[in-house]
Design a protein around this motif. Structure first.
Motif: not given
Length: 222
Positions: A10-24, A55-58, A137-145
């Protein structure tokens, strides 16, 4: 699979999410600096925090941050079998996921891509491409799923000690388990690039569908 191994997953999943959204966000801000004088971008960029997707990305970032804290606490107290997360922290994380993350992720994903496939002008005018690339666009609208789906699987297992489907139990701990969200992502990308390729979409005037003033009006007002 030990509790620590589950926490590390889960830490790996959360870290990947944060890295993707922050870098985006960094990439989008950098692109904005290069085209900040564009009239359409001038009107669009200040409104970025009002879009539901933002809002959802946040919320995904907040949830991932809380998740990192929770899993780090579990690892820190792994020697104590009776340790439990603080109730307020656990309840807040569960509430955030079940009430906001899970349902709103589906809303953003389905509404955006259905309208985009029908006619992108309805939700994403062409000038937005100057600011938001296809990858962003995919990071915000696709990766979230895939994130929400994988989190639901791990969430259910951590909460109730059971897998949603027996196949997850067989695949967990092997190289095939992380292939689940990757496969989902590939399928989504394939559908995206193959979207109605042989079907002519209705031609609409991008300027008439814009939520923002005409570029000439912005120039005059300045």
């Amino acid at each position: 699979m030990t509790a620590c191994s589950r926490s590390y997953s889960r830490i790996l999943l959360y870290s990947l999410t944060l890295v993707l959204h922050v870098s985006n966000k960094v990439v989008i801000d950098a692109r904005h600096n290069e085209i900040s004088e564009n009239p359409d971008i001038k009107a669009y960029y200040p409104l970025r925090n009002r879009f539901f997707t933002g809002w959802i990305v946040f919320l995904h970032m907040v949830y991932s941050g809380i998740g990192l804290i929770c899993e780090s606490l579990k690892i820190k107290h792994s020697s104590n079998e009776e340790y439990e997360l603080p109730k307020y922290l656990k309840r807040f994380r569960d509430f955030l996921f079940s009430v906001f993350i899970w349902p709103s992720t589906w809303v953003v994903f389905l509404v955006f891509w259905v309208l985009y496939y029908y006619n992108r002008h309805l939700v994403c005018p062409l000038f937005v491409d100057k600011l938001v690339s296809s990858n962003s666009n995919h990071i915000m609208h696709t990766f979230i799923l895939p994130f929400a789906l994988l989190e639901l699987v791990l969430y259910t297992y951590n909460q109730d000690g059971v897998w949603l489907y027996p196949i997850f139990k067989v695949m967990y701990g092997t190289v095939y388990f992380p292939m689940i969200p990757i496969t989902v992502y590939i399928v989504i990308l394939t559908a995206y690039y193959a979207q109605w390729s042989d079907k002519k979409k209705p031609e609409l005037d991008d300027t008439k569908l814009s939520l923002f003033p005409d570029s000439t009006e912005i120039t005059k007002s300045e």
